[in-house]
Design a protein around this motif. Structure first.
Motif, PDB file in Angstrom:
ATOM      1  N   THR A 189      19.162  12.703  37.507  1.00 40.21           N
ATOM      2  CA  THR A 189      19.188  13.015  36.072  1.00 40.21           C
ATOM      3  C   THR A 189      20.757  12.713  35.715  1.00 40.21           C
ATOM      4  O   THR A 189      21.626  12.333  36.811  1.00 40.21           O
ATOM      5  CB  THR A 189      19.045  14.507  35.783  1.00 40.21           C
ATOM      6  N   ASP A 190      21.023  12.328  34.670  1.00 39.76           N
ATOM      7  CA  ASP A 190      22.428  11.894  34.101  1.00 39.76           C
ATOM      8  C   ASP A 190      22.811  12.599  32.684  1.00 39.76           C
ATOM      9  O   ASP A 190      21.882  12.573  32.062  1.00 39.76           O
ATOM     10  CB  ASP A 190      22.891  10.562  34.107  1.00 39.76           C
ATOM     11  N   ALA A 191      23.843  12.977  32.660  1.00 39.69           N
ATOM     12  CA  ALA A 191      24.091  13.529  31.271  1.00 39.69           C
ATOM     13  C   ALA A 191      25.620  13.065  30.672  1.00 39.69           C
ATOM     14  O   ALA A 191      26.364  12.745  31.308  1.00 39.69           O
ATOM     15  CB  ALA A 191      24.275  15.204  31.299  1.00 39.69           C
ATOM     16  N   VAL A 192      25.608  13.184  29.282  1.00 40.54           N
ATOM     17  CA  VAL A 192      27.126  12.838  28.505  1.00 40.54           C
ATOM     18  C   VAL A 192      27.177  14.090  27.872  1.00 40.54           C
ATOM     19  O   VAL A 192      26.176  14.917  27.094  1.00 40.54           O
ATOM     20  CB  VAL A 192      27.093  11.807  27.925  1.00 40.54           C
ATOM     21  N   GLY A 193      28.161  14.620  27.039  1.00 40.11           N
ATOM     22  CA  GLY A 193      28.323  15.420  26.219  1.00 40.11           C
ATOM     23  C   GLY A 193      29.640  15.230  25.611  1.00 40.11           C
ATOM     24  O   GLY A 193      30.305  14.590  25.948  1.00 40.11           O
ATOM     25  N   THR A 194      29.820  16.033  24.435  1.00 35.20           N
ATOM     26  CA  THR A 194      31.072  15.899  23.570  1.00 35.20           C
ATOM     27  C   THR A 194      32.035  16.899  24.115  1.00 35.20           C
ATOM     28  O   THR A 194      33.350  16.527  23.765  1.00 35.20           O
ATOM     29  CB  THR A 194      30.627  16.530  22.231  1.00 35.20           C
ATOM     30  N   ASN A 195      31.900  18.015  24.949  1.00 36.41           N
ATOM     31  CA  ASN A 195      32.796  18.861  25.420  1.00 36.41           C
ATOM     32  C   ASN A 195      32.673  19.225  26.949  1.00 36.41           C
ATOM     33  O   ASN A 195      31.889  18.778  27.600  1.00 36.41           O
ATOM     34  CB  ASN A 195      32.754  20.244  24.473  1.00 36.41           C
ATOM     35  N   ALA A 196      33.642  19.920  27.392  1.00 34.87           N
ATOM     36  CA  ALA A 196      33.818  20.259  28.781  1.00 34.87           C
ATOM     37  C   ALA A 196      32.422  20.927  29.270  1.00 34.87           C
ATOM     38  O   ALA A 196      32.175  20.686  30.468  1.00 34.87           O
ATOM     39  CB  ALA A 196      35.034  20.904  29.067  1.00 34.87           C
ATOM     40  N   ASN A 197      32.042  21.805  28.682  1.00 38.75           N
ATOM     41  CA  ASN A 197      30.924  22.461  29.256  1.00 38.75           C
ATOM     42  C   ASN A 197      29.434  22.199  28.129  1.00 38.75           C
ATOM     43  O   ASN A 197      28.809  23.299  28.099  1.00 38.75           O
ATOM     44  CB  ASN A 197      31.171  23.845  29.145  1.00 38.75           C
ATOM     45  N   SER A 198      29.319  21.020  27.724  1.00 36.12           N
ATOM     46  CA  SER A 198      28.217  20.766  26.603  1.00 36.12           C
ATOM     47  C   SER A 198      26.823  21.272  27.479  1.00 36.12           C
ATOM     48  O   SER A 198      25.922  21.574  26.641  1.00 36.12           O
ATOM     49  CB  SER A 198      28.526  19.451  26.086  1.00 36.12           C
ATOM     50  N   ASP A 199      26.797  20.761  28.819  1.00 35.00           N
ATOM     51  CA  ASP A 199      25.491  20.903  29.394  1.00 35.00           C
ATOM     52  C   ASP A 199      25.620  22.201  30.329  1.00 35.00           C
ATOM     53  O   ASP A 199      25.096  22.328  31.234  1.00 35.00           O
ATOM     54  CB  ASP A 199      25.370  19.863  30.310  1.00 35.00           C
ATOM     55  N   LEU A 200      26.250  23.338  29.572  1.00 34.16           N
ATOM     56  CA  LEU A 200      26.292  24.533  30.170  1.00 34.16           C
ATOM     57  C   LEU A 200      24.772  25.014  30.952  1.00 34.16           C
ATOM     58  O   LEU A 200      23.887  25.065  30.285  1.00 34.16           O
ATOM     59  CB  LEU A 200      26.497  25.348  29.242  1.00 34.16           C
ATOM     60  N   LEU A 201      25.040  25.461  32.146  1.00 30.51           N
ATOM     61  CA  LEU A 201      23.911  26.111  32.746  1.00 30.51           C
ATOM     62  C   LEU A 201      22.612  25.179  32.983  1.00 30.51           C
ATOM     63  O   LEU A 201      21.527  25.441  32.666  1.00 30.51           O
ATOM     64  CB  LEU A 201      23.415  27.472  32.110  1.00 30.51           C
ATOM     65  N   ALA A 202      22.919  23.789  33.029  1.00 32.06           N
ATOM     66  CA  ALA A 202      21.890  22.960  33.297  1.00 32.06           C
ATOM     67  C   ALA A 202      21.102  23.323  34.473  1.00 32.06           C
ATOM     68  O   ALA A 202      21.740  23.468  35.663  1.00 32.06           O
ATOM     69  CB  ALA A 202      22.382  21.492  33.180  1.00 32.06           C
ATOM     70  N   THR A 203      19.708  23.124  34.677  1.00 32.63           N
ATOM     71  CA  THR A 203      18.937  23.508  35.699  1.00 32.63           C
ATOM     72  C   THR A 203      18.791  22.257  36.820  1.00 32.63           C
ATOM     73  O   THR A 203      18.003  22.457  37.676  1.00 32.63           O
ATOM     74  CB  THR A 203      17.551  23.916  35.348  1.00 32.63           C
ATOM     75  N   SER A 204      19.390  21.252  36.623  1.00 30.67           N
ATOM     76  CA  SER A 204      19.275  19.970  37.398  1.00 30.67           C
ATOM     77  C   SER A 204      20.511  20.076  38.327  1.00 30.67           C
ATOM     78  O   SER A 204      20.714  19.025  39.214  1.00 30.67           O
ATOM     79  CB  SER A 204      19.192  18.804  36.705  1.00 30.67           C
ATOM     80  N   ARG A 205      21.438  20.917  38.423  1.00 31.72           N
ATOM     81  CA  ARG A 205      22.651  21.128  39.195  1.00 31.72           C
ATOM     82  C   ARG A 205      23.057  22.711  39.569  1.00 31.72           C
ATOM     83  O   ARG A 205      22.722  23.409  38.811  1.00 31.72           O
ATOM     84  CB  ARG A 205      23.625  20.381  38.569  1.00 31.72           C
TER      85      ARG A 205
END
Length: 587
Positions: A431-447
């Motif tokens: 998986t890979d992700a990008v976001g607009t803020n420091a914690n945009s992918d808060l509590l992601a279940t892939s990590r």
């Protein structure tokens, strides 16, 4: 080709019309069945009230007229209401056509507190001078606890009786999750909040063993004392028999030890019932079950009474996936409407819930608090009223519980799964992700959770726990420190909970109603049960539009259906939970 299309279209239209007509004919047939089921029930002279408990006992059950019919997509709910059972026993006390009660419980499916309330109702029934006769091919431990109240307990000469004490067995998933590469990241408050232990450990923690042993001992003591008193034995004698494992004793030894009065076959039982009811040997004993007898109107109390006591039922998991559970928006609306109804002078909130959503519990608590400020509000605890189930009870004027009720579990937790290893190492999915803020992918279940995420979630849990104990402290008129001492997620039997100010009085739902009437200064009143149960025809439509799935699953899985429901609820869990650490059932 044109003729082919014409005939094909005509066939499709014909099938659709036939289907529509068939549907309405089916609705008409079911409506006729419902109408027939509403006909008055006549009780013959010299009848016995039959309590065989072939269906699972719940707080209330929908009156299902299709139980006796093998209709596709519309099977029996397999449930009977505790409210109907208690009302039937009470009604039979003064019904001249009922000579006594015949108990044949089989492998009864009910919680311990429900059985305790039925048992107390039977003890009260005995004051009428009518008989209670119990018979079985085998008695489970719970069934024997119930039938020991009878005037005479009979067993098949080759029958068995289960009596060996209570135990608790837990299942742990830690190593299984490791094998498939899943990590359950746990954030909780309370050393006794054991709901998350299956994901963290491979055996019970010492704290969990302590709380489990404590409430098992409390409930077993209540069972032993009740059986001993009814059978005119000592608690020590009952425990000695349990240690020896009554299950493998010959039936003659069970009789010799005073657990059973007589060993007879079914035909001999029928003859004894004929003698007790005064029925001629050539005639059959008239018997009527709970489902039919519940439809017999009680004796008229005189003129119409406007004043009412509302009994509001809160059964099941709070905002869980179970369609029969507690939906916070619906229950809070029901409480609000009862508060605003001027004809309702007092409220009994019947709670039988292991908890669930912390937010949903707060929503319900608010309405309970407002109602208790307006009119007397008594909480009656059923088999279990723990965690969120206790949360919604905390604001009541008085909390009543049966001696075998499970309560407490004041604590909350959150579980965030991490599927990273399963996806990456086991399945080769990245998986890979990008976001607009420091914690945009808060509590992601892939990590795994970051240190920042864990800190924030722990802080949220702590605030939630502080709110929880604050609600309890306010409702129970004690300090938050006192609540915390008995909180920490610890589960209590009601006898221990009462000593710690979590419960006020012992008693069942009927005792709660009497107390509510006393507090409201009512001499004459009616009972209204809320929320209103759905119409059987509405239930039919629901079944035909998608709800039949659960019926087929239940038919296929039988008693294992509960495990399926638990797994489904776990998979769909959202938000922070105030829930019991596990579901408790007694065999």
């Amino acid at each position: 080709m044109r003729n082919f299309l014409k005939y094909t279209l005509a066939t499709i239209v014909g099938v659709l019309i036939a289907g529509i007509i068939g549907f309405f004919l089916l609705i008409g047939l079911f409506s006729a069945i419902i109408s027939l089921s509403d006909k008055p029930v006549v009780v013959e002279e010299n009848s016995v009230l039959l309590l065989d408990f072939k269906k699972a006992i719940v707080e209330r059950a929908v009156d299902n007229p299709f139980d006796s019919f093998a209709v596709p997509y519309m099977g029996s709910t397999g449930q009977m209401g505790l409210d109907d059972i208690l009302e039937c026993i009470e009604k039979a006390k003064t019904d001249d056509n009922i000579r006594g009660i015949y108990l044949n419980p089989g492998m009864i499916r009910a919680g311990m507190a429900s059985l305790e309330e039925i048992r107390h109702a039977l003890l009260d029934f005995k004051e009428s001078g009518k008989f209670i006769y119990a018979y079985g091919d085998a008695f489970s431990q719970k069934a024997y606890y119930l039938v020991s109240v009878a005037d005479k307990v009979a067993l098949n000469p080759q029958g068995m009786l289960e009596l060996q004490g209570l135990s608790a067995n837990r299942m742990f998933f830690k190593h299984a999750l490791e094998k498939i590469g899943v990590e359950m990241q746990v954030v909780r408050h309370g050393q006794f909040k054991a709901a998350v232990e299956p994901y963290m450990l491979d055996k019970m923690s010492e704290a969990n063993k302590l709380q489990t042993k404590t409430y098992l001992n409390s409930i077993w003591s209540q069972m032993v004392e009740a059986i001993a008193e009814s059978r005119k034995l000592s608690p020590e004698q009952i425990n000695q028999i349990a240690d020896s494992v009554a299950l493998f004793m010959p039936a003659e030894e069970l009789t010799a030890k005073g657990l059973i009065d007589t060993l007879i076959y079914k035909d001999e039982l029928i003859n004894e019932l004929k003698q007790l009811t005064g029925i001629a040997e050539k005639d059959d004993v008239p018997a009527i079950g709970v489902e039919k007898y519940a439809k017999v109107p009680a004796a008229k109390a005189g003129k119409f009474v406007r004043e009412k006591i509302a009994v509001i039922y809160a059964e099941g998991e709070i905002d869980g996936t179970d369609t029969d559970g507690i939906k916070s928006d619906k229950l809070s609306r029901t409480i609000r409407e009862a508060r605003r109804d001027s004809s309702i002078k007092a409220i009994v909130l019947r709670v039988n819930s292991p908890g669930g959503s912390a937010y949903g519990s707060e929503v319900i608590w608010r309405e309970v608090k407002l109602a208790s400020e307006t009119k007397p509000l008594i909480v009656s605890m059923g088999d279990v009223a723990a965690s969120g189930g206790y949360y919604i009870a905390a604001a009541a004027d008085t909390i009543m519980a049966d001696r075998t009720t499970i309560t407490g579990s004041i604590g909350i937790f959150g579980v965030i799964p991490n599927y990273g290893e399963l996806l990456n190492d086991k399945l080769g999915i990245t998986t890979d992700a990008v976001g607009t803020n420091a914690n945009s992918d808060l509590l992601a279940t892939s990590r795994p959770m970051t240190r920042f995420e864990r800190m924030k979630l722990q802080s949220y849990i702590e605030r939630g726990y502080d709110t929880f104990i604050g609600r309890v402290a306010e409702g129970r008129s004690i300090t938050k420190e006192q609540v915390d001492e008995v909180g920490q997620g610890r589960v209590w039997a009601s006898t221990d909970a009462k000593e710690r100010s979590l419960v006020d009085l012992y008693g069942g739902v009927n005792d709660a109603i009497k107390l509510a009437a006393q507090m409201a200064k009512l001499e004459n009143y009616r009972i209204t049960k809320l929320p209103k149960l759905p119409d059987p025809l509405e239930e039919l439509v629901k079944e035909l539009t998608g709800e039949a799935k659960s019926f087929f699953m239940q038919k296929e899985l039988g008693d294992q259906y509960k495990i399926y429901q638990q797994l489904k609820a776990t998979a769909n869990t959202k938000g922070i939970l105030a829930r019991m650490p596990y579901d408790i059932t007694f065999e």
